[in-house]
Design a protein around this motif. Structure first.
Motif, short mmCIF file in Angstrom:
data_model
loop_
_atom_site.label_atom_id
_atom_site.label_comp_id
_atom_site.label_asym_id
_atom_site.label_seq_id
_atom_site.Cartn_x
_atom_site.Cartn_y
_atom_site.Cartn_z
N UNK A 1 0.86 -1.19 0.00
CA UNK A 1 0.00 0.00 0.00
C UNK A 1 0.89 1.23 0.00
N UNK A 2 0.27 2.39 -0.17
CA UNK A 2 1.03 3.64 -0.20
C UNK A 2 1.78 3.87 1.11
N UNK A 3 1.30 3.33 2.21
CA UNK A 3 1.99 3.50 3.49
C UNK A 3 3.37 2.87 3.46
N UNK A 4 3.52 1.81 2.69
CA UNK A 4 4.82 1.14 2.60
C UNK A 4 5.86 2.02 1.91
N UNK A 5 5.43 2.80 0.94
CA UNK A 5 6.35 3.72 0.27
C UNK A 5 6.88 4.75 1.26
N UNK A 6 6.01 5.22 2.14
CA UNK A 6 6.41 6.22 3.14
C UNK A 6 7.33 5.60 4.18
N UNK A 7 6.97 4.41 4.67
CA UNK A 7 7.82 3.75 5.67
C UNK A 7 9.21 3.46 5.09
N UNK A 8 9.26 2.95 3.88
CA UNK A 8 10.54 2.64 3.24
C UNK A 8 11.40 3.91 3.16
N UNK A 9 10.79 5.02 2.80
CA UNK A 9 11.52 6.28 2.66
C UNK A 9 12.14 6.71 3.98
N UNK A 10 11.37 6.72 5.05
CA UNK A 10 11.91 7.21 6.33
C UNK A 10 12.87 6.19 6.95
N UNK A 11 12.60 4.90 6.76
CA UNK A 11 13.51 3.87 7.29
C UNK A 11 14.90 4.02 6.67
N UNK A 12 14.95 4.37 5.40
CA UNK A 12 16.23 4.53 4.71
C UNK A 12 17.07 5.67 5.26
N UNK A 13 16.47 6.57 6.01
CA UNK A 13 17.24 7.66 6.60
C UNK A 13 18.08 7.20 7.79
#
Length: 199
Positions: free
Chosen positions: A150-162
């Motif tokens: 879901x779109x939430x996974x795109x957001x989680x992936x982005x912040x986790x990569x920080x």
């Protein structure tokens, strides 16, 4: 549509979602320090908040705030099933995760990105450890809502990569690590990251 982005910033999330949805968007890079677009324009004339992302719609209107943009993009292509159907409990679970990532995770990185005092940075890392541990404990499938992206996974992936960039130790989160590896292997994620020069 045009997405105003900064490579690897939270604007990566709507970039990923647009790729997942198969929506063609123009990209315009923004320097967040100078608030200038890559063409030399004043970004604050596009988004007075001065932050990314911003999405310029076909009619010229500007939509800001990542969680709003990714939901908007998902709704442009309902056949892609990037968000649960409006009005269902899974839809509200999606909103629950988006709000948690925005308010509790994303914002906790601020002292680490903007030269906070050392004491602030250590406090931020402790908070982020708690927030990501909560996510680790609640990941019960391949993705946040279970087995479907879901779109939430795109957001989680982005912040986790920080985390690696700011010195947050991710070693204790095997589920999150596996999640990030699954995400990184998705063709849409690869495309968005390549477009932004991240890989």
């Amino acid at each position: 549509m045009k997405l105003f982005y900064t490579p690897g910033a939270c604007s990566l999330s709507p970039h990923i979602v647009a790729c997942e949805a198969g929506i063609d968007i123009a990209l315009c890079k923004v320097d967040l320090k100078t608030k200038q677009t890559e063409s030399g324009g004043d970004y604050t004339e596009v988004n007075p908040k001065g932050s990314v992302p911003a999405l310029q719609l076909e009619g010229g209107e500007i939509l800001t705030e990542g969680p709003a943009i990714i939901q908007f993009l998902a709704e442009q292509k309902p056949e892609k099933s990037l968000a649960p159907e409006y009005g269902t409990l899974p839809h509200y679970r999606l909103l629950e995760w988006l709000n948690y990532i925005t308010a509790e995770v994303h914002k906790s990185f601020v002292p680490l990105f903007w030269n906070g005092a050392e004491e602030e940075k250590e406090r931020a890392k402790k908070i982020l450890n708690q927030r990501f541990q909560f996510i680790e404990d609640h990941l019960s499938g391949d993705y946040l809502l279970g087995d479907d992206f879901s779109v939430a996974d795109a957001y989680l992936f982005t912040v986790y990569n920080w985390c690696d960039r700011v010195g947050v130790d991710t070693g204790g989160w095997p589920k999150l690590k596996a999640f990030a590896e699954r995400m990184a292997a998705r063709p849409a994620v690869k495309k968005a990251m390549k477009d932004e020069g991240l890989i």
